[in-house]
Design a protein around this motif. Sequence first.
Motif, PDB file in Angstrom:
ATOM      1  N   TYR A   1      29.888  42.063  36.746  1.00  0.00           N
ATOM      2  CA  TYR A   1      29.512  40.655  36.943  1.00  0.00           C
ATOM      3  C   TYR A   1      28.055  40.517  36.483  1.00  0.00           C
ATOM      4  O   TYR A   1      27.163  41.129  37.073  1.00  0.00           O
ATOM      5  CB  TYR A   1      29.657  40.219  38.401  1.00  0.00           C
ATOM      6  N   GLN A   2      27.843  39.761  35.423  1.00  0.00           N
ATOM      7  CA  GLN A   2      26.499  39.574  34.871  1.00  0.00           C
ATOM      8  C   GLN A   2      25.829  40.926  34.629  1.00  0.00           C
ATOM      9  O   GLN A   2      24.671  41.129  35.010  1.00  0.00           O
ATOM     10  CB  GLN A   2      25.645  38.708  35.817  1.00  0.00           C
TER      11      GLN A   2
ATOM     12  N   SER B   1      31.903  36.697  34.385  1.00  0.00           N
ATOM     13  CA  SER B   1      30.511  36.734  33.932  1.00  0.00           C
ATOM     14  C   SER B   1      30.287  35.644  32.884  1.00  0.00           C
ATOM     15  O   SER B   1      31.170  35.344  32.074  1.00  0.00           O
ATOM     16  CB  SER B   1      30.188  38.095  33.313  1.00  0.00           C
ATOM     17  N   CYS B   2      29.090  35.088  32.874  1.00  0.00           N
ATOM     18  CA  CYS B   2      28.743  34.110  31.838  1.00  0.00           C
ATOM     19  C   CYS B   2      27.665  34.663  30.907  1.00  0.00           C
ATOM     20  O   CYS B   2      27.047  33.910  30.145  1.00  0.00           O
ATOM     21  CB  CYS B   2      28.301  32.784  32.466  1.00  0.00           C
ATOM     22  N   ASP B   3      27.433  35.982  30.987  1.00  0.00           N
ATOM     23  CA  ASP B   3      26.533  36.625  30.031  1.00  0.00           C
ATOM     24  C   ASP B   3      27.393  37.375  29.007  1.00  0.00           C
ATOM     25  O   ASP B   3      28.519  36.979  28.731  1.00  0.00           O
ATOM     26  CB  ASP B   3      25.548  37.552  30.758  1.00  0.00           C
TER      27      ASP B   3
ATOM     28  N   SER C   1      28.757  40.377  29.246  1.00  0.00           N
ATOM     29  CA  SER C   1      29.513  41.498  29.815  1.00  0.00           C
ATOM     30  C   SER C   1      30.907  41.625  29.218  1.00  0.00           C
ATOM     31  O   SER C   1      31.351  42.717  28.857  1.00  0.00           O
ATOM     32  CB  SER C   1      29.623  41.350  31.336  1.00  0.00           C
TER      33      SER C   1
ATOM     34  N   SER D   1      23.146  42.964  38.798  1.00  0.00           N
ATOM     35  CA  SER D   1      23.863  41.698  38.968  1.00  0.00           C
ATOM     36  C   SER D   1      23.437  40.967  40.233  1.00  0.00           C
ATOM     37  O   SER D   1      23.494  39.748  40.296  1.00  0.00           O
ATOM     38  CB  SER D   1      25.375  41.950  38.985  1.00  0.00           C
TER      39      SER D   1
ATOM     40  N   ALA E   1      20.610  38.041  40.308  1.00  0.00           N
ATOM     41  CA  ALA E   1      20.874  36.681  39.847  1.00  0.00           C
ATOM     42  C   ALA E   1      21.239  35.747  40.996  1.00  0.00           C
ATOM     43  O   ALA E   1      21.021  34.545  40.897  1.00  0.00           O
ATOM     44  CB  ALA E   1      21.994  36.696  38.805  1.00  0.00           C
TER      45      ALA E   1
END
Length: 278
Positions: free
Chosen positions: A12-13, A41-43, A45, A223, A226
């Motif tokens: 996750y991230q 995840s919004c990066d 990953s 992670s 964040a």
Amino acid sequence: MSAAIAAVVVSYQSEGTLDECLQRLRAADGVAQIRVVDNASCDGSLAIAQRHALADARVRFIANPDNPGFATACNQGAHDCDAPWLVFVNPDLMVEPDTLARLRDLGQPLGACLLGVEQVDEQGRADAAVRRRDPDFSAMLRSPAAGSRLALAADPAQPLQVVPALSGALLLMPRTLFDRLGGWDAGYRLHAEDLDLCRRARAAGATVAIANDLKVLHVRGVSSRARPFFVEWHKHRGLWRYFGKFEAPRRSLPVRVAVWCVIWAHAAAQLPRLLLRR
């Protein structure tokens, strides 16, 4: 395949560390399967997991559309593989080529076991929370800070030190034990699920121990940084769930109420620190 290891990584991230984590797992002795479960995840990953899956047939990934929590994702990854040994590895943890195979070799004579290793940060400092005791709720009522300190000292005289609980950053176990326990308790979202797993493993007759001679690098909290408020909330929620499962049935109502108050008062006391950090 009789001693093959399946590695499960929940991301996750985690783009800052996931690539190296997977490179190391792919180079690790005895690893036959790698499952990456990404919790929305919004990066980058997921792109990293896809790239490793294209390069190595042992790697598969599961892309969750939301974040169902660490325990649920661990179960998803484990159910997607069939190797006789399972290891759960945080995406910010870097194994050496022989670490997992040596840990498995220590576990084979034990049968049912749940094993961990020493973890150090980038400066080589050992993580005191790798070896843990069970939460002491009576001590928590006397002193919340003292009751929440779970770390146990390493015993250099014991290459394989039996302890009540281990850090969930790296846990290795036979598939048969995982199935017998029903996997991780998905009722936890984040934190305390490793304490729960270790306690249930002990109750099932398994050996819970740490290999003091094996060491890995743990780049902690990548992670978690964040979403510090989310993490702190679920840390205390997980502790309350743990108490409800293992301690509450033999405690009086006043004690249960007092423990609830202490846990959430401790959570509230963290808010100024988190606000200052932000």
